[in-house]
Design a protein around this motif. Structure first.
Motif, PDB file in Angstrom:
ATOM      1  N   TYR A  95      18.707  41.952   9.075  1.00 44.49           N
ATOM      2  CA  TYR A  95      18.210  40.976   8.102  1.00 44.49           C
ATOM      3  C   TYR A  95      19.273  39.940   7.777  1.00 44.49           C
ATOM      4  CZ  TYR A  95      16.209  39.088   3.806  1.00 44.49           C
ATOM      5  OH  TYR A  95      15.709  38.251   2.849  1.00 44.49           O
ATOM      6  N   VAL A  96      18.855  38.680   7.785  1.00 42.09           N
ATOM      7  CA  VAL A  96      19.732  37.594   7.340  1.00 42.09           C
ATOM      8  C   VAL A  96      19.035  36.896   6.173  1.00 42.09           C
ATOM      9  CG1 VAL A  96      20.796  35.391   7.938  1.00 42.09           C
ATOM     10  CG2 VAL A  96      20.824  37.260   9.588  1.00 42.09           C
ATOM     11  N   PRO A  97      19.588  37.021   4.959  1.00 37.90           N
ATOM     12  CA  PRO A  97      18.949  36.399   3.791  1.00 37.90           C
ATOM     13  C   PRO A  97      19.224  34.903   3.716  1.00 37.90           C
ATOM     14  CG  PRO A  97      20.927  37.574   3.116  1.00 37.90           C
ATOM     15  CD  PRO A  97      20.794  37.762   4.600  1.00 37.90           C
ATOM     16  N   GLU A  98      18.484  34.252   2.844  1.00 35.36           N
ATOM     17  CA  GLU A  98      18.538  32.789   2.692  1.00 35.36           C
ATOM     18  C   GLU A  98      19.962  32.254   2.498  1.00 35.36           C
ATOM     19  OE1 GLU A  98      16.368  31.526  -0.752  1.00 35.36           O
ATOM     20  OE2 GLU A  98      16.148  29.508   0.061  1.00 35.36           O
ATOM     21  N   VAL A  99      20.715  32.964   1.689  1.00 40.10           N
ATOM     22  CA  VAL A  99      22.054  32.493   1.333  1.00 40.10           C
ATOM     23  C   VAL A  99      22.968  32.317   2.554  1.00 40.10           C
ATOM     24  CG1 VAL A  99      22.757  34.850   0.752  1.00 40.10           C
ATOM     25  CG2 VAL A  99      24.004  32.967  -0.231  1.00 40.10           C
ATOM     26  N   LYS A 100      22.671  33.052   3.617  1.00 36.34           N
ATOM     27  CA  LYS A 100      23.500  32.972   4.827  1.00 36.34           C
ATOM     28  C   LYS A 100      23.035  31.881   5.794  1.00 36.34           C
ATOM     29  CE  LYS A 100      25.737  36.951   4.028  1.00 36.34           C
ATOM     30  NZ  LYS A 100      27.150  37.089   3.875  1.00 36.34           N
ATOM     31  N   ILE A 101      21.831  31.348   5.523  1.00 42.69           N
ATOM     32  CA  ILE A 101      21.308  30.302   6.414  1.00 42.69           C
ATOM     33  C   ILE A 101      21.750  28.963   5.806  1.00 42.69           C
ATOM     34  CG2 ILE A 101      19.287  29.516   7.715  1.00 42.69           C
ATOM     35  CD1 ILE A 101      17.833  32.076   6.695  1.00 42.69           C
ATOM     36  N   THR A 102      22.971  28.599   6.070  1.00 40.78           N
ATOM     37  CA  THR A 102      23.591  27.467   5.384  1.00 40.78           C
ATOM     38  C   THR A 102      23.094  26.117   5.906  1.00 40.78           C
ATOM     39  OG1 THR A 102      25.367  27.449   7.000  1.00 40.78           O
ATOM     40  CG2 THR A 102      25.723  28.792   5.021  1.00 40.78           C
ATOM     41  N   ASP A 103      23.356  25.073   5.126  1.00 38.08           N
ATOM     42  CA  ASP A 103      23.005  23.703   5.543  1.00 38.08           C
ATOM     43  C   ASP A 103      23.669  23.385   6.882  1.00 38.08           C
ATOM     44  OD1 ASP A 103      21.843  23.628   3.085  1.00 38.08           O
ATOM     45  OD2 ASP A 103      23.043  21.966   2.297  1.00 38.08           O
ATOM     46  N   GLU A 104      24.899  23.856   7.017  1.00 39.03           N
ATOM     47  CA  GLU A 104      25.668  23.562   8.234  1.00 39.03           C
ATOM     48  C   GLU A 104      24.988  24.187   9.463  1.00 39.03           C
ATOM     49  OE1 GLU A 104      28.390  25.989   9.685  1.00 39.03           O
ATOM     50  OE2 GLU A 104      28.458  24.527  11.328  1.00 39.03           O
ATOM     51  N   ILE A 105      24.556  25.436   9.322  1.00 46.21           N
ATOM     52  CA  ILE A 105      23.867  26.099  10.444  1.00 46.21           C
ATOM     53  C   ILE A 105      22.543  25.397  10.742  1.00 46.21           C
ATOM     54  CG2 ILE A 105      22.663  28.245  11.144  1.00 46.21           C
ATOM     55  CD1 ILE A 105      25.012  29.798  10.070  1.00 46.21           C
ATOM     56  N   ASN A 106      21.800  25.050   9.683  1.00 44.06           N
ATOM     57  CA  ASN A 106      20.538  24.338   9.906  1.00 44.06           C
ATOM     58  C   ASN A 106      20.774  23.005  10.607  1.00 44.06           C
ATOM     59  OD1 ASN A 106      18.578  26.145   8.805  1.00 44.06           O
ATOM     60  ND2 ASN A 106      19.364  25.651   6.767  1.00 44.06           N
ATOM     61  N   ARG A 108      23.170  22.185  12.602  1.00 40.70           N
ATOM     62  CA  ARG A 108      23.553  22.400  14.003  1.00 40.70           C
ATOM     63  C   ARG A 108      22.362  22.669  14.910  1.00 40.70           C
ATOM     64  NH1 ARG A 108      27.858  26.885  14.084  1.00 40.70           N
ATOM     65  NH2 ARG A 108      27.332  27.131  16.260  1.00 40.70           N
ATOM     66  N   PHE A 109      21.414  23.447  14.393  1.00 37.50           N
ATOM     67  CA  PHE A 109      20.322  23.890  15.285  1.00 37.50           C
ATOM     68  C   PHE A 109      19.010  23.120  15.107  1.00 37.50           C
ATOM     69  CE2 PHE A 109      23.403  27.286  15.236  1.00 37.50           C
ATOM     70  CZ  PHE A 109      23.526  27.547  16.600  1.00 37.50           C
ATOM     71  N   SER A 110      18.846  22.444  13.950  1.00 30.96           N
ATOM     72  CA  SER A 110      17.581  21.718  13.777  1.00 30.96           C
ATOM     73  C   SER A 110      17.779  20.241  13.467  1.00 30.96           C
ATOM     74  CB  SER A 110      16.752  22.367  12.658  1.00 30.96           C
ATOM     75  OG  SER A 110      17.322  22.080  11.402  1.00 30.96           O
ATOM     76  N   GLY A 111      19.028  19.857  13.179  1.00 30.99           N
ATOM     77  CA  GLY A 111      19.289  18.450  12.879  1.00 30.99           C
ATOM     78  C   GLY A 111      18.958  18.060  11.456  1.00 30.99           C
ATOM     79  N   THR A 112      18.524  19.030  10.637  1.00 35.83           N
ATOM     80  CA  THR A 112      18.295  18.768   9.210  1.00 35.83           C
ATOM     81  C   THR A 112      18.921  19.919   8.412  1.00 35.83           C
ATOM     82  OG1 THR A 112      16.295  20.046   8.699  1.00 35.83           O
ATOM     83  CG2 THR A 112      15.965  17.969   9.855  1.00 35.83           C
ATOM     84  N   PRO A 113      19.247  19.692   7.133  1.00 30.20           N
ATOM     85  CA  PRO A 113      19.871  20.776   6.358  1.00 30.20           C
ATOM     86  C   PRO A 113      18.881  21.851   5.909  1.00 30.20           C
ATOM     87  CG  PRO A 113      19.722  18.771   5.048  1.00 30.20           C
ATOM     88  CD  PRO A 113      19.190  18.424   6.402  1.00 30.20           C
ATOM     89  N   ASP A 114      17.583  21.618   6.144  1.00 32.18           N
ATOM     90  CA  ASP A 114      16.570  22.578   5.679  1.00 32.18           C
ATOM     91  C   ASP A 114      16.231  23.602   6.748  1.00 32.18           C
ATOM     92  OD1 ASP A 114      16.298  21.022   3.330  1.00 32.18           O
ATOM     93  OD2 ASP A 114      15.052  19.626   4.500  1.00 32.18           O
ATOM     94  N   PHE A 115      15.903  24.809   6.276  1.00 32.39           N
ATOM     95  CA  PHE A 115      15.454  25.858   7.198  1.00 32.39           C
ATOM     96  C   PHE A 115      13.949  25.727   7.368  1.00 32.39           C
ATOM     97  CE2 PHE A 115      13.927  30.351   7.725  1.00 32.39           C
ATOM     98  CZ  PHE A 115      14.449  30.562   8.985  1.00 32.39           C
ATOM     99  N   ASP A 116      13.534  25.167   8.496  1.00 32.95           N
ATOM    100  CA  ASP A 116      12.103  25.011   8.778  1.00 32.95           C
ATOM    101  C   ASP A 116      11.860  25.268  10.267  1.00 32.95           C
ATOM    102  OD1 ASP A 116       9.520  24.363   9.217  1.00 32.95           O
ATOM    103  OD2 ASP A 116       9.667  22.265   8.581  1.00 32.95           O
ATOM    104  N   PRO A 117      11.701  26.572  10.628  1.00 33.56           N
ATOM    105  CA  PRO A 117      11.552  26.901  12.050  1.00 33.56           C
ATOM    106  C   PRO A 117      10.340  26.251  12.707  1.00 33.56           C
ATOM    107  CG  PRO A 117      11.220  28.857  10.663  1.00 33.56           C
ATOM    108  CD  PRO A 117      11.681  27.752   9.765  1.00 33.56           C
ATOM    109  N   PHE A 118       9.340  25.831  11.898  1.00 30.04           N
ATOM    110  CA  PHE A 118       8.142  25.193  12.467  1.00 30.04           C
ATOM    111  C   PHE A 118       8.467  23.854  13.124  1.00 30.04           C
ATOM    112  CE2 PHE A 118       6.289  28.257   9.680  1.00 30.04           C
ATOM    113  CZ  PHE A 118       5.132  28.649  10.341  1.00 30.04           C
ATOM    114  N   SER A 119       9.551  23.233  12.678  1.00 32.09           N
ATOM    115  CA  SER A 119       9.879  21.921  13.235  1.00 32.09           C
ATOM    116  C   SER A 119      10.964  22.027  14.311  1.00 32.09           C
ATOM    117  CB  SER A 119      10.326  20.970  12.121  1.00 32.09           C
ATOM    118  OG  SER A 119      11.512  21.476  11.550  1.00 32.09           O
ATOM    119  N   MET A 120      11.312  23.261  14.694  1.00 27.77           N
ATOM    120  CA  MET A 120      12.399  23.437  15.657  1.00 27.77           C
ATOM    121  C   MET A 120      11.916  23.695  17.081  1.00 27.77           C
ATOM    122  SD  MET A 120      14.999  25.801  13.436  1.00 27.77           S
ATOM    123  CE  MET A 120      16.211  26.015  14.730  1.00 27.77           C
TER     124      MET A 120
END
Ligand SMILES: Cc1cc2nc3c(=O)[nH]c(=O)nc-3n(C[C@H](O)[C@H](O)[C@H](O)COP(=O)(O)O)c2cc1C
Length: 139
Positions: A95-106, A108-120
């Protein structure tokens, strides 16, 4: 036995209270262990992103149960591949909780600071999960 890996995302439903994440993890870990399914679940109180790995038959039974679970909806399959090696072999469901899904990681992988896997891109979701492996929480 064919070894498979799947990544999907979904939206939390109104019937779900964020506290229930513990129950989901408990039953996932119990059931997955019995059939040697492993994986990683990320959750940010809005979206789920999950990777499942295991033998094709057992694994699909679990996936069907997940599809019918009313605690989430809009389930979108992002990738489903035959693999030779597991990425999350040590975890029946990490399990990876919200707090670990940082803006920086988002970023890097989605091009936005938000966690939205639907747009990835599907491939980026798996790469992000690989990166989050170092952030696995002990709950
Ligand atoms: C986002 C999400 C992820 C889940 N992951 C798993 C899982 O990896 N394995 C599993 O058996 N159940 C998982 N579940 C729960 C199943 O949908 C279902 O409730 C469970 O398999 C029922 O088994 P039980 O009666 O033993 O609790 C998940 C549910 C949700 C909402």
């Amino acid at each position: 036995m064919y070894l498979m890996r799947m990544v999907y995302c979904s939206k939390m439903s109104d019937e779900f209270s964020t506290k229930e994440i513990d129950q989901i993890l408990a039953s996932a870990r119990l059931n997955n262990k019995k059939v040697d399914v492993t994986g990683l679940l990320c959750f940010n109180r809005k979206y789920f992103l999950q990777c499942l790995e295991g033998g094709r038959t057992e694994f699909n039974k679990i996936y069907h149960a997940i599809l019918n679970d009313r605690r989430h909806h809009n389930i979108v399959l992002l990738s489903y591949d035959e693999i030779v090696e597991r990425e999350f072999a040590h975890w029946s469901m990490a399990y990876v909780p919200e707090v670990k899904i940082t803006d920086e990681i988002n970023m890097r992988f989605s091009g936005t600071p938000d966690f939205d896997p639907f747009s990835m891109h599907g491939e980026s979701t798996f790469k992000m999960l690989q990166e989050l492996k170092s952030q696995i929480s002990e709950i």
